[in-house]
Design a protein around this motif. Structure first.
Motif, PDB file in Angstrom:
ATOM      1  N   ARG A 112      57.423  28.781  46.901  1.00 13.50           N
ATOM      2  CA  ARG A 112      57.145  28.266  45.598  1.00 13.50           C
ATOM      3  C   ARG A 112      58.214  27.372  45.677  1.00 13.50           C
ATOM      4  NH1 ARG A 112      56.166  30.626  39.676  1.00 13.50           N
ATOM      5  NH2 ARG A 112      53.957  30.009  40.489  1.00 13.50           N
ATOM      6  N   GLU A 113      58.780  26.389  45.160  1.00 13.94           N
ATOM      7  CA  GLU A 113      59.968  25.924  44.408  1.00 13.94           C
ATOM      8  C   GLU A 113      60.470  26.334  42.912  1.00 13.94           C
ATOM      9  OE1 GLU A 113      61.745  22.113  43.799  1.00 13.94           O
ATOM     10  OE2 GLU A 113      61.393  21.882  45.654  1.00 13.94           O
ATOM     11  N   THR A 114      61.784  27.420  42.585  1.00 14.71           N
ATOM     12  CA  THR A 114      63.008  27.621  41.798  1.00 14.71           C
ATOM     13  C   THR A 114      63.849  27.641  41.396  1.00 14.71           C
ATOM     14  OG1 THR A 114      62.258  29.723  39.900  1.00 14.71           O
ATOM     15  CG2 THR A 114      63.270  29.939  42.262  1.00 14.71           C
ATOM     16  N   GLN A 115      64.082  27.844  40.404  1.00 17.37           N
ATOM     17  CA  GLN A 115      65.658  27.050  40.211  1.00 17.37           C
ATOM     18  C   GLN A 115      66.543  28.853  39.727  1.00 17.37           C
ATOM     19  OE1 GLN A 115      66.755  24.862  36.814  1.00 17.37           O
ATOM     20  NE2 GLN A 115      65.746  22.887  38.022  1.00 17.37           N
ATOM     21  N   PHE A 116      67.369  28.867  39.817  1.00 17.70           N
ATOM     22  CA  PHE A 116      68.269  30.201  39.232  1.00 17.70           C
ATOM     23  C   PHE A 116      69.453  30.296  38.515  1.00 17.70           C
ATOM     24  CE2 PHE A 116      69.133  30.771  43.547  1.00 17.70           C
ATOM     25  CZ  PHE A 116      70.105  31.547  43.705  1.00 17.70           C
ATOM     26  N   LEU A 117      70.168  30.997  38.024  1.00 23.51           N
ATOM     27  CA  LEU A 117      71.101  31.009  37.506  1.00 23.51           C
ATOM     28  C   LEU A 117      71.970  31.153  38.506  1.00 23.51           C
ATOM     29  CD1 LEU A 117      72.426  30.519  34.883  1.00 23.51           C
ATOM     30  CD2 LEU A 117      72.485  32.706  34.126  1.00 23.51           C
ATOM     31  N   LEU A 118      72.884  30.642  38.751  1.00 20.71           N
ATOM     32  CA  LEU A 118      74.505  31.271  40.020  1.00 20.71           C
ATOM     33  C   LEU A 118      75.102  31.068  39.177  1.00 20.71           C
ATOM     34  CD1 LEU A 118      74.915  30.410  42.391  1.00 20.71           C
ATOM     35  CD2 LEU A 118      76.039  27.705  41.823  1.00 20.71           C
ATOM     36  N   SER A 119      75.738  30.279  37.929  1.00 24.92           N
ATOM     37  CA  SER A 119      77.203  30.988  36.776  1.00 24.92           C
ATOM     38  C   SER A 119      76.729  30.445  35.544  1.00 24.92           C
ATOM     39  CB  SER A 119      78.160  30.378  37.315  1.00 24.92           C
ATOM     40  OG  SER A 119      77.995  29.148  37.785  1.00 24.92           O
ATOM     41  N   ASP A 120      77.071  30.389  34.564  1.00 24.55           N
ATOM     42  CA  ASP A 120      77.498  29.573  32.825  1.00 24.55           C
ATOM     43  C   ASP A 120      76.701  28.765  32.976  1.00 24.55           C
ATOM     44  OD1 ASP A 120      77.996  32.314  32.210  1.00 24.55           O
ATOM     45  OD2 ASP A 120      79.323  31.716  31.358  1.00 24.55           O
ATOM     46  N   GLN A 121      75.921  27.955  33.141  1.00 27.98           N
ATOM     47  CA  GLN A 121      74.839  26.654  32.769  1.00 27.98           C
ATOM     48  C   GLN A 121      74.802  26.088  34.349  1.00 27.98           C
ATOM     49  OE1 GLN A 121      73.949  25.235  29.806  1.00 27.98           O
ATOM     50  NE2 GLN A 121      75.171  27.343  29.271  1.00 27.98           N
ATOM     51  N   VAL A 122      75.166  26.847  34.830  1.00 21.73           N
ATOM     52  CA  VAL A 122      74.609  26.330  36.838  1.00 21.73           C
ATOM     53  C   VAL A 122      73.542  26.860  37.135  1.00 21.73           C
ATOM     54  CG1 VAL A 122      75.901  25.755  38.752  1.00 21.73           C
ATOM     55  CG2 VAL A 122      77.118  25.694  36.204  1.00 21.73           C
ATOM     56  N   PHE A 123      72.536  26.176  37.042  1.00 22.36           N
ATOM     57  CA  PHE A 123      71.593  26.600  37.900  1.00 22.36           C
ATOM     58  C   PHE A 123      71.586  25.570  39.512  1.00 22.36           C
ATOM     59  CE2 PHE A 123      70.495  27.134  33.856  1.00 22.36           C
ATOM     60  CZ  PHE A 123      69.640  27.869  33.868  1.00 22.36           C
ATOM     61  N   ILE A 124      70.392  26.732  40.147  1.00 26.01           N
ATOM     62  CA  ILE A 124      70.710  26.066  41.252  1.00 26.01           C
ATOM     63  C   ILE A 124      68.606  26.388  42.099  1.00 26.01           C
ATOM     64  CG2 ILE A 124      70.764  27.671  42.870  1.00 26.01           C
ATOM     65  CD1 ILE A 124      72.624  25.989  44.757  1.00 26.01           C
ATOM     66  N   LYS A 125      68.345  25.038  43.003  1.00 24.90           N
ATOM     67  CA  LYS A 125      66.666  24.867  43.491  1.00 24.90           C
ATOM     68  C   LYS A 125      67.078  25.684  44.478  1.00 24.90           C
ATOM     69  CE  LYS A 125      65.596  20.614  41.053  1.00 24.90           C
ATOM     70  NZ  LYS A 125      64.777  19.183  41.444  1.00 24.90           N
ATOM     71  N   THR A 126      66.040  26.653  45.101  1.00 26.75           N
ATOM     72  CA  THR A 126      65.946  27.052  46.106  1.00 26.75           C
ATOM     73  C   THR A 126      63.992  27.525  46.486  1.00 26.75           C
ATOM     74  OG1 THR A 126      66.511  29.186  47.313  1.00 26.75           O
ATOM     75  CG2 THR A 126      65.536  29.582  44.781  1.00 26.75           C
TER      76      THR A 126
END
Length: 195
Positions: free
Chosen positions: A96-110
């Motif tokens: 499943r492709e999802t996004q999570f919070l890396l730092s403030d206002q920065v998300f990454i797809k995985t």
């Protein structure tokens, strides 16, 4: 949340207690004259001071109970979302492709592969890995416990509101008693001065 709230019963009170937190009961002063005639109640000001101190303690307890209620109210939806996520993970059979919070206002797809385990925060900076079945059982147990605690806190808050009201009424009655005594004393002084 209302479904879970209705399904969990409030815990039973300990024998001979009216609250879970052991809040002392305020006694309503029915006979103010006999109460003020007692030796420990030598003057109105000291009695009012004692009642005000008791009122302050009740207010402090009310503040703490409200903080605890707010914490439980925010904790229950978090636990429910975690339980929902465990159920979603159980149904997954492909990446499943999802996004999570890396730092403030920065998300990454995985890509998240199907899994049979999850990591749960237990508190105090402790995270443990659980199989999905055990995680579900633990989360359900925590939700039931949190809802039971919330119901007992709300019960204590209701009881505490009654004690605060009783104490405020007692303070008003003692104050009014003191005013009447001073007025009667002033009236007798005025009539004795006129004679």
């Amino acid at each position: 949340m209302t479904g879970i709230m209705d399904s969990v019963e409030m815990p039973k009170l300990p024998e001979n207690q009216k609250t879970f937190a052991g809040i002392p009961e305020a006694v309503f002063l029915e006979e103010i004259d006999s109460f003020m005639a007692q030796p420990e109640n030598e003057n109105c000001e000291k009695v009012l001071q004692r009642l005000d101190e008791q009122h302050g303690k009740y207010r402090f307890m009310a503040y703490n109970l409200e903080a605890r209620r707010r914490k439980l109210k925010s904790q229950i939806p978090d636990l429910e979302r975690s339980l929902e996520m465990v159920n979603v993970l159980r149904k997954e059979d492909e990446d499943r492709e999802t996004q999570f919070l890396l730092s403030d206002q920065v998300f990454i797809k995985t890509l998240v592969p199907p899994t049979k385990t999850v990591y749960l925060w237990l508190g105090a900076s402790v995270m443990l890995e659980y199989p999905l079945d055990e995680a579900e059982a633990l989360l359900k147990q925590n939700i039931t416990s949190a809802v039971g605690n919330l119901k007992s806190v709300e019960h204590d808050q209701d009881f505490l509101r009654d004690q605060i009201t009783t104490t405020e009424v007692n303070m008003a009655r003692v104050y009014n008693w003191g005013v009447k005594k001073r007025q009667a004393a002033a009236k007798t002084n005025a009539s004795s001065n006129q004679s």
